[in-house]
Design an enzyme around this catalytic site. Structure first.
Site, PDB file in Angstrom:
ATOM      1  CD  GLU A  81      -2.278   1.235   3.016  1.00  0.00           C
ATOM      2  OE1 GLU A  81      -3.402   1.036   2.909  1.00  0.00           O
ATOM      3  OE2 GLU A  81      -1.332   1.287   3.768  1.00  0.00           O
TER       4      GLU A  81
ATOM      5  CG  ASP B  90      -9.101  -0.848   4.396  1.00  0.00           C
ATOM      6  OD1 ASP B  90      -7.940  -0.550   4.759  1.00  0.00           O
ATOM      7  OD2 ASP B  90      -9.086  -1.852   3.667  1.00  0.00           O
TER       8      ASP B  90
END
Length: 388
Positions: free
Chosen positions: A70, A263
């Site tokens: 990420e 998220d």
């Protein structure tokens, strides 16, 4: 989905919402530069980027003390937007050296978590990294040109990675990162559910132009599938999306991730950038209005985990600065909405985060700073800059 605004893909013009909302060009550009410096410079309180030797660098998840695909893929996207080939190449070199998997069921993907010394914590991938790697590599190819030597032959690396994402498991072990039937991205390759914040239709539109020819129709269909999926994954009244969701859009709470938490914050930012690049719709404007309305009466220090219907938990948000950033970035989809300016102003007046949880917040912060200043751009292949 009927478009209500033109996107920069067609106009080659990027909105500078800060300027539209009254900030001066000089202070905006200074702020973008300063934000980059705080993340990639020497300030130990705010930095998340660290160099190793002559040719390696990584972004550290300062809360978990690991290096994640990420963050590495985000760092590459930030570097190509800021025209820092030196840093882009260091990050990509570290990624290929330590994260790329050449054998086993996930060969061709990247291990999602490593220790700062390069040791793998996991041999599994997380698709949000792969999709960001691929587009960052295409942009690097288009902005700087491909290198002659691996792994700096950027566009070839991007096409190879996207081929794996779609075709892994055909005639052998492995799993694709997208469900090939419904065209939806998976949470991880071996499961059949999704994460709404992974859905980047604006990326897939570009993959449909630049990926291997045989996969271009797939990516075009994936863009449409993701836009439709977000409509059913986001709550019809609050606009909130869960962290994990089934393919029918309902929250997957089997492990406690069926709520609006870390998220989920990225959904608003993704909708904002999709509107900026490919044009907004009535749905995207309304969706952002709903999210911004939900948070309009809440103070950042009291942000919580929420059920997607808005019911709060006792648990506080771990990343309130990140949520401020993504809600502001969402304003790109609802520029004329009742809360758009207030969210941009709140973000402008919020400093970069310090402390051990700063990594995720500050990644979202720099993306919002780039997007809201008109600096989160599509980099086209040479010769396509003027094509519509």
């Amino acid at each position: 989905m009927k478009k209500t605004t033109e996107g920069a893909f067609y106009t080659r013009e990027y909105r500078n919402l800060f300027k539209e909302f009254g900030y001066s060009e000089a202070e905006i550009q200074e702020r973008v530069k300063d934000t980059w410096e705080q993340l990639f410079g020497d300030n130990p309180e705010t930095k998340i980027y660290y160099e190793v030797g002559d040719d390696l660098g990584y972004l550290l998840d300062t809360g978990n003390l690991d290096v994640r695909t990420e963050g590495m893929s985000y760092g590459m996207m930030m570097a190509v937007q800021m025209d820092r080939k030196d840093i882009f190449d260091r990050i990509w070199n570290w990624t290929m050296k330590n994260m790329y998997m050449t054998e086993g069921v996930h060969a061709g993907y990247f291990a999602w978590s490593c220790q700062p010394d390069g040791t793998k914590n996991s041999w599994g991938p997380a698709p949000d990294g792969e999709e960001y790697f691929a587009l960052a590599l295409f942009f690097a190819s288009h902005r700087w040109g491909d290198g002659d030597e691996q792994p700096f032959n950027y566009s070839e690396q991007a096409r190879k990675l996207l081929h794996t994402c779609v075709h892994n498991g055909e005639g052998g072990p492995g799993h694709p990162m997208w469900n090939r039937d419904n065209k939806l991205i998976k949470f991880i390759p071996e499961v059949e559910f999704s994460d709404p914040s992974y859905h980047l239709p604006h990326f897939y539109e570009l993959f449909s132009l630049w990926a291997n020819e045989e996969d271009r129709v797939f990516w075009k269909e994936a863009a449409e599938a993701s836009r439709e999926y977000l409509k059913i994954a986001c709550h019809p009244e609050t606009g909130l999306a869960p962290e994990y969701a089934y393919y029918d859009g309902t929250p997957n709470d089997e492990k406690g991730y069926g709520h609006f938490f870390s998220d989920s914050y990225r959904v608003a930012a993704n909708i904002g950038l999709d509107a900026e690049w490919f044009g907004g719709s009535e749905w995207s404007a309304e969706e952002i209005n709903k999210i911004q309305a939900f948070f309009a009466d809440k103070e950042p220090e009291d942000y919580r985990r929420y059920k997607i219907d808005g019911e709060p938990f006792e648990e506080k948000s771990l990343h309130p600065v990140g949520l401020i950033a993504t809600n502001a970035m969402g304003s790109l989809a609802s520029v004329d909405g009742p809360y758009a300016k207030a969210n941009v102003d709140l973000f402008w007046n919020t400093p970069v985060r310090t402390g051990n949880r700063r990594y995720y917040d500050n990644c979202l912060y720099l993306f919002a700073m780039l997007a809201l200043s008109g600096n989160f751009k599509i980099w086209f292949p040479e010769g396509q800059e003027e094509e519509h």
